[in-house]
Design a protein around this motif. Structure first.
Motif, mmCIF file in Angstrom:
data_model
loop_
_atom_site.group_PDB
_atom_site.id
_atom_site.type_symbol
_atom_site.label_atom_id
_atom_site.label_comp_id
_atom_site.label_asym_id
_atom_site.label_seq_id
_atom_site.Cartn_x
_atom_site.Cartn_y
_atom_site.Cartn_z
ATOM 1 N N LEU A 36 1.506 0.447 -7.560
ATOM 2 C CA LEU A 36 0.177 -0.151 -7.383
ATOM 3 C C LEU A 36 -0.810 0.415 -8.395
ATOM 4 O O LEU A 36 -1.594 -0.317 -9.012
ATOM 5 C CB LEU A 36 -0.327 0.105 -5.962
ATOM 6 C CG LEU A 36 0.437 -0.541 -4.811
ATOM 7 C CD1 LEU A 36 -0.223 -0.184 -3.491
ATOM 8 C CD2 LEU A 36 0.497 -2.041 -4.975
ATOM 9 N N THR A 39 -0.024 -0.876 -11.896
ATOM 10 C CA THR A 39 -0.412 -2.282 -12.028
ATOM 11 C C THR A 39 -1.912 -2.413 -12.240
ATOM 12 O O THR A 39 -2.368 -3.234 -13.045
ATOM 13 C CB THR A 39 0.016 -3.066 -10.775
ATOM 14 O OG1 THR A 39 1.445 -3.002 -10.652
ATOM 15 C CG2 THR A 39 -0.407 -4.517 -10.859
ATOM 16 N N LEU A 232 -6.682 -1.939 -6.972
ATOM 17 C CA LEU A 232 -5.349 -1.339 -6.989
ATOM 18 C C LEU A 232 -5.388 0.084 -7.532
ATOM 19 O O LEU A 232 -4.642 0.950 -7.075
ATOM 20 C CB LEU A 232 -4.396 -2.194 -7.820
ATOM 21 C CG LEU A 232 -3.973 -3.530 -7.205
ATOM 22 C CD1 LEU A 232 -3.061 -4.280 -8.156
ATOM 23 C CD2 LEU A 232 -3.282 -3.316 -5.876
ATOM 24 N N ARG A 310 3.082 -6.162 -2.901
ATOM 25 C CA ARG A 310 2.428 -7.183 -3.726
ATOM 26 C C ARG A 310 2.355 -8.517 -2.984
ATOM 27 O O ARG A 310 1.312 -9.187 -2.993
ATOM 28 C CB ARG A 310 3.164 -7.359 -5.044
ATOM 29 C CG ARG A 310 2.543 -8.436 -5.930
ATOM 30 C CD ARG A 310 3.368 -8.735 -7.165
ATOM 31 N NE ARG A 310 2.742 -9.783 -7.946
ATOM 32 C CZ ARG A 310 2.904 -11.094 -7.708
ATOM 33 N NH1 ARG A 310 3.680 -11.487 -6.707
ATOM 34 N NH2 ARG A 310 2.288 -11.983 -8.463
ATOM 35 N N LEU A 325 3.130 -7.540 -11.031
ATOM 36 C CA LEU A 325 3.363 -6.142 -10.687
ATOM 37 C C LEU A 325 4.092 -5.457 -11.840
ATOM 38 O O LEU A 325 5.110 -5.955 -12.326
ATOM 39 C CB LEU A 325 4.194 -6.047 -9.412
ATOM 40 C CG LEU A 325 4.355 -4.648 -8.801
ATOM 41 C CD1 LEU A 325 3.040 -4.172 -8.221
ATOM 42 C CD2 LEU A 325 5.421 -4.671 -7.719
#
Length: 779
Positions: A36, A39, A232, A310, A325
């Motif tokens: 996360l 990303t 994120l 995701r 992702l």
């Protein structure tokens, strides 16, 4: 010692299974959080509408602030805008004259029902082609995408004829094309466009705009992508840090329990002249082997967990579907390093006491539990208590959710760490109380708890962690939701609420309508900090909305003024008459005078602005309409709802993300209790040999589990209550958090069920073997 460690693992598979499970879950959790975070830092967004244009020229997507430090160095900070920054249409003429440019296509974007409207000239940006029909020529004609069904379209109170259907339909957005003139009229931005496509290339600079290529075109098209990336980064960082701390706590507890169960074996090694260094190398080697295997497998599981996360975030609207992702080796490698490091450190800490005692004392130390705690552990426990107090005070001063949420989780965790470190002392105090269930099972459970408080402390730690973290996560959300709901309910005087797409002018003409207030939701930035805001029409506002004004008057609210909540006023040092410089959602600067200060900021936003000021600076100027008076039956035909039916914020993202930690804590509870019970096979067999019945043994184990649940409930609830009280004080001004009784009871019931099942199942397996055989197997 590595070869010896391998043989030990081979012959004690069951004993190391619990440590393996804890380490595997830790690696999976850290890997998913790392994905996360990565990303958010490096994720790209694939363009859809702009996929056919090599270069997109558009406004800056960020609000930027340039500062100069004491050394004279210039630093620029940037935060994403919540709305699209439009650019002058005259830039298109300048681009046409640039070298290498063959074609320039202007673009306007505006909402049409659930779709997005554009001018037909921008169809080349995708490109869209006609499957049937023709391009729109008159202002009442439209072209729709391949998903549209019907011969007419309603927009802004006007009917449009469908004269063409495209061969394409975009994955994540429905598209409607108008004539260029009609599209510009409906967009309402005279002389402005949302973007300009350039073919085939453009490498220069344009004043007042930026050139975007590659995945940057997707970020221009999907404004939510930048916000999602920022979310994120903060979520991955906060969740990853909390996950790592929880993982270390669980892993240390699991390995400590494993070493405690092997005291007899380790004592024998010391008695036959094994040196402290050899004991440490043995335990360290075992930890490395177990953690390496668990880290590899757990990292793979973590990648799958990241992919699942995701899908959940896309489903909840927290991130666009085309924000890909990032899957790279860095999160799994970081998870493996963290897992191996945590296991190595836990093994060395757990082995420290056993390795340091003299060989002559080793067997006695194994047979009889030590009476006190090491001084280092006591000091660490006291420091953890002090840290919990400091963090609790800090949480009580934080009044923004973005700052308070991660600190709140950390506070509950630190209190639990203190419980884990001082667990044996707490257990010794509890077992000294005259509490005992009737019968032989109760007598045996009380004797067992008094004789081995360390085992009880090892069980209480994950149970307390589960209860504390679950209560903190759930009830911090309910506290905010309840406070916002109460303020909104107290502040909305209107009898009905209409959704977007309804003409406010038409509603005002309905019989019996006393007042109509148009409301837009947006956000602004003040010194790059984000503040929630609402924009309202002021005519008749006192009949539809009561913000709880404590100073000034909303009657003075206009395009040159602003009303601020007491929380925002306190943070910014504002009062009535102060001048506030802010940036609207599309990056437009504004300097406003504070006209009023109000108390219901949670229900209505940090700032209240004039509708006339904001409507031209948001992507979707359609908001909701508050209506006072009017005939209920007539308003219902317009789609009116009662104010109580207006939904609040969606906490699904927080629940999904932090639910992982709760799940890990639940696994740790099952793991620890199963290990603890399975290691007592010889003890249970001896009880059977001396005449204890199977039912009495099971009652004894249930009584021990319930005692651990009771202690954990008190400790975990206390840690959560202290944390939630501080959170509520800072965020709502009230020291009373919102704790739904049924939800709390469900949490305790779930913890008790886990504890009983994790004890009963391995106990039944242990009791299924003949006592003599079980003792022989253990010897």
């Amino acid at each position: 010692m590595i070869s010896f460690a391998i043989r030990t693992l081979r012959h004690r598979k069951a004993g190391f299974a619990g440590a393996f499970v804890a380490l595997l879950c830790a690696a999976a959790l850290v890997t998913a959080c790392g994905m996360l975070l990565e990303t958010g830092l490096r994720g790209g967004v694939a363009a859809e509408r702009y996929a056919g244009a090599p270069v997109i020229v558009a406004g800056d997507r960020f609000d930027r602030q340039t500062t100069r430090d004491d050394d004279g160095d210039v630093k620029t900070k940037a935060k994403p805008l919540s709305e699209r920054r439009w650019i002058p249409a005259s830039i298109a003429a300048e681009l046409k004259r640039a070298p290498g440019v063959e074609k320039v296509v202007t673009e306007v974007t505006f909402p049409v029902g659930h779709a997005l409207g554009h001018g037909w000239e921008s169809a080349a940006l995708t490109p869209f082609t006609l499957a049937k029909g023709r391009a729109p020529r008159a202002d009442d004609e439209v072209v729709v995408d391949a998903r549209f069904a019907g011969a007419t379209l309603e927009a802004s109170g006007r009917a449009y004829r469908v004269v063409g259907v495209t061969a394409q339909a975009l994955p994540s957005q429905d598209t409607v094309f108008f004539t260029t003139a009609e599209a510009r009229r409906l967009a309402g931005r005279k002389g402005m466009v949302s973007a300009i496509g350039v073919f085939p290339s453009f490498g220069g600079q344009v004043k007042g705009a930026f050139a975007y290529t590659g995945d940057e075109r997707g970020a221009v098209e999907f404004l939510g992508a930048e916000k999602a990336r920022t979310t994120l980064v903060s979520l991955g960082g906060a969740l990853g840090g909390t996950s790592l701390l929880v993982s270390v706590l669980v892993v240390v507890g699991t390995l400590a329990l494993s070493v405690q169960q092997r005291q007899r074996e380790l004592a024998m090694l010391r008695a036959i002249a094994a040196t402290p260094r050899q004991i440490r190398k043995l335990l360290g080697g075992e930890a490395l082997l177990v953690s390496a295997g668990a880290g590899v497998l757990g990292s793979g599981v973590g990648v799958l967990l990241g992919l699942w996360l995701r899908t959940r975030f896309v489903a909840t609207g927290a991130m666009p579907a085309n924000l890909q992702l990032v899957v790279s080796p860095f999160p799994p490698l970081a998870a493996m390093a963290a897992t191996v490091g945590a296991a190595w450190a836990a093994a060395l800490v757990s082995a420290r006491r056993t390795a340091r005692i003299r060989p002559v004392e080793a067997l006695g130390e194994a047979a009889l539990q030590s009476g006190g705690l090491p001084m280092a552990r006591v000091v660490a426990g006291v420091l953890a208590l002090a840290g919990g107090v400091v963090l609790t005070i800090l949480v009580s001063t934080l009044d923004t959710e973005s700052a308070s949420a991660p600190v709140t989780q950390l506070t509950a965790l630190v209190w639990t760490i203190a419980i884990a470190l001082l667990g044996p002392v707490i257990a010794r105090f509890v077992t000294a109380l005259p509490l005992r269930t009737p019968g032989a099972g109760g007598f045996l459970s009380a004797a067992n708890l008094r004789a081995n408080t360390r085992r009880m402390a090892a069980v209480v730690t994950p149970l307390s962690l589960l209860i504390a973290m679950t209560c903190t996560i759930l009830f911090s959300q309910t506290t905010m939701e309840n406070a916002a709901r109460e303020q909104a309910a107290a502040g909305v005087r209107a009898g009905h609420v209409l959704g977007s797409g309804i003409s406010a002018a038409a509603v005002r003409e309905l019989p019996g309508v006393v007042a109509v207030t148009e409301v837009l939701r947006t956000s602004v930035r003040i010194d790059l900090d984000r503040y929630t805001a609402q924009a309202v029409t002021t005519e008749g506002l006192e009949k539809t909305m009561d913000l709880g004004v404590v100073a000034g008057s909303l009657q003075k609210l206009d395009e040159r003024s602003v009303a601020v909540s007491t929380t925002a006023a306190g943070r910014l040092g504002l009062s009535v008459g102060s001048v506030l410089a802010l940036t609207l959602g599309d990056g437009t600067p504004a300097e406003l005078t504070v006209a009023a200060v109000y108390g219901r900021g949670l229900g209505f936003g940090d700032l209240t602005l004039s509708h006339a000021l904001v409507a031209g600076h948001v992507d979707d100027p359609r908001g909701r309409i508050l209506v006072a008076g009017g005939d209920p039956a007539t308003l219902e035909r317009f789609g009116a709802r009662l104010p109580a039916e207006v939904s609040g914020s969606n906490p699904a993202v927080a629940y999904v993300a932090m639910g992982l930690i709760v799940a890990f804590c639940a696994i740790a509870v099952v793991n620890t209790l199963a290990m603890s019970t399975a290691a007592r096979t010889r003890e249970l067999a001896l009880l059977r040999l001396v005449g204890t019945t199977r039912r009495q043994v099971l009652r004894m184990l249930r009584a021990e589990s319930l005692a651990a649940v009771l202690v954990s409930t008190v400790l975990g609830s206390a840690a959560a209550l202290i944390t939630l009280t501080a959170f509520s004080t800072g965020m709502t001004g009230s020291a009373m958090p919102s704790v739904p009784p049924l939800t709390y009871l469900a949490v305790i019931a779930a913890a008790a069920t886990l504890a009983l099942l994790a004890t009963a199942i391995p106990a039944r397996f242990a009791l299924s073997r003949p006592p003599a055989e079980a003792i022989g197997a253990r010897e």
